[in-house]
Motif scaffolding. Sequence first.
Motif, PDB file in Angstrom:
ATOM      1  N   ALA A 169       0.832  -1.208   0.000  1.00 52.22           N
ATOM      2  CA  ALA A 169       0.000   0.000   0.000  1.00 52.22           C
ATOM      3  C   ALA A 169       0.867   1.259   0.000  1.00 52.22           C
ATOM      4  N   SER A 210       2.728   1.598  -3.423  1.00 57.77           N
ATOM      5  CA  SER A 210       1.802   2.008  -4.477  1.00 57.77           C
ATOM      6  C   SER A 210       1.500   3.504  -4.384  1.00 57.77           C
ATOM      7  N   ALA A 211       1.272   3.971  -3.135  1.00 53.13           N
ATOM      8  CA  ALA A 211       1.016   5.404  -2.948  1.00 53.13           C
ATOM      9  C   ALA A 211       2.243   6.227  -3.321  1.00 53.13           C
ATOM     10  N   ASP A 266       2.540   6.358  -7.170  1.00 52.93           N
ATOM     11  CA  ASP A 266       1.537   7.279  -7.742  1.00 52.93           C
ATOM     12  C   ASP A 266       1.936   8.727  -7.519  1.00 52.93           C
ATOM     13  N   LEU A 308      -3.511   1.128   4.371  1.00 54.40           N
ATOM     14  CA  LEU A 308      -4.046   1.547   3.076  1.00 54.40           C
ATOM     15  C   LEU A 308      -5.002   2.721   3.227  1.00 54.40           C
ATOM     16  N   SER A 309      -5.825   2.712   4.262  1.00 50.35           N
ATOM     17  CA  SER A 309      -6.775   3.809   4.487  1.00 50.35           C
ATOM     18  C   SER A 309      -6.042   5.118   4.759  1.00 50.35           C
ATOM     19  N   TYR A 348      -2.946   6.014   3.759  1.00 43.25           N
ATOM     20  CA  TYR A 348      -2.283   6.559   2.574  1.00 43.25           C
ATOM     21  C   TYR A 348      -3.293   6.984   1.499  1.00 43.25           C
ATOM     22  N   THR A 349      -4.443   6.403   1.506  1.00 41.51           N
ATOM     23  CA  THR A 349      -5.504   6.872   0.618  1.00 41.51           C
ATOM     24  C   THR A 349      -5.939   8.277   1.027  1.00 41.51           C
ATOM     25  N   SER A 392      -3.248  10.715  -0.009  1.00 41.19           N
ATOM     26  CA  SER A 392      -3.294  10.954  -1.450  1.00 41.19           C
ATOM     27  C   SER A 392      -4.438  11.898  -1.811  1.00 41.19           C
ATOM     28  N   ASN A 393      -5.579  11.713  -1.166  1.00 40.65           N
ATOM     29  CA  ASN A 393      -6.718  12.589  -1.421  1.00 40.65           C
ATOM     30  C   ASN A 393      -6.413  14.029  -1.016  1.00 40.65           C
TER      31      ASN A 393
END
Length: 441
Positions: free
Chosen positions: A198, A201-202, A205, A394-395, A397-398, A401-402
């Motif tokens: 996770a 991947s972040a 991106d 994952l939550s 880093y999401t 990212s947002n």
Amino acid sequence: MMRFSNSNRHCWLPGIFSISIFIAGLRAESPLQAVPSIETILRVPASRFQSQSPEQLSVDLRRGIGPDDAATIALYSNPALRAIRDRRGLAAAQLIQAGILPNPVVSYTFSAGWEFSALIPFLPKQTAARKNFQSVDLDVAWQEWQIAVNARTAVYRVLGLDAQVGRAREATSGLEHSAEAMRKAVDAHEKTVLDLSAVESASQDSRATMLGLEQEFEKQRLGLNKILGAEPEIKIELRAGMTLPAHLEPPAERELISDLESRRLDLLGLQRGYESQDATVRAAILAQFPKMSVAFTKATDTTNVQTTGFNIAVDVPIFDRNQGVIATERATRQRLRDEHNQRAFEARSDIATAIADIRSLDRQIAAAEEALPLLEKLVSSAQTAVEQRNADVLSYYTARSNLLQKRIQLIKLQEQLLEAHTALEIASGRYLPMNRALQPR
């Protein structure tokens, strides 16, 4: 240091003023490789592209340039303007030619003649050439105005992309450190491979976003160099402390449209062009008058008898009555009138569109600003939950990212707001300074 002073030596044109630009004391490594003490005559008023006093302007390259500085420099050093200004010389030559009468004709047989019918269309031809000269002058000023506005916009584009790149680099750097820490945690069996995936991947991106923004930044930097007439390898420093506005209040649409045709330089140029063509039509009509010439003659025969007298020649217009030229000039006059009406209509439409865009972007920026504190709080809460093992990585880093995407989106919206402001300036033909006509909130 660049010094700019006002010159009124060529102020014969209504609304157009010549600005003499004096460049002195430039260092050898200056981005603008100019010769000291060069004077350049501008046809566009200084009040149309900068907010300082036109009596004494200065640009200090050592402290970086701002939007108004870029506009002024571009008017001096942009290579495209040199070719545009050359049109003035051609129009001036045509004006000189229109004021020249035909030469008298003298023959070896001691006769002298002159075509006096050239006097009939002489005044309309002079009027046409004079109006054409004014039209070209206004068109040159319109081109200068657009380049000045585009130079200011180029500075804001570079400024906005620099801010976006800074945000992206900050986020990418943080994610790279997090990924490295996560690898150590996985090796110590404190985190799972899923957590590491996770984070990586972040990080990837974020890096892709950063590289894309860096590419766009370099493109806009080269665009700024081009419009300023600087070589691509030159690094032009922007003035520190500049920011993008978050809110702009445009003038009323009726105020911008009311005197549009007497303010926009291209519309004024088309009006002068129409007046020039109208005079050309009158000259073509007067050219229908039969060509007439008078000559004084003197002759001697073999018996030494001398004779003197006058010779009058008249061209009888039976077939060619200049009707083809008249039809062509009238069609050209109609084309200029229709082009003027078309541009005026498009300008009014563009003004309405730009004002609507500015108001819409104001609302979007306000919404994005309201969302930022919520996203920042969400990231903080997600980080705390991950540390307490109440949420997955994952939550977190999401959420990060947002937050990054929302910050970049806000900067892009501010850029779009400035683009709409530029479109409003060009459409209205009016300089709208940020600190007066468009007030930041």
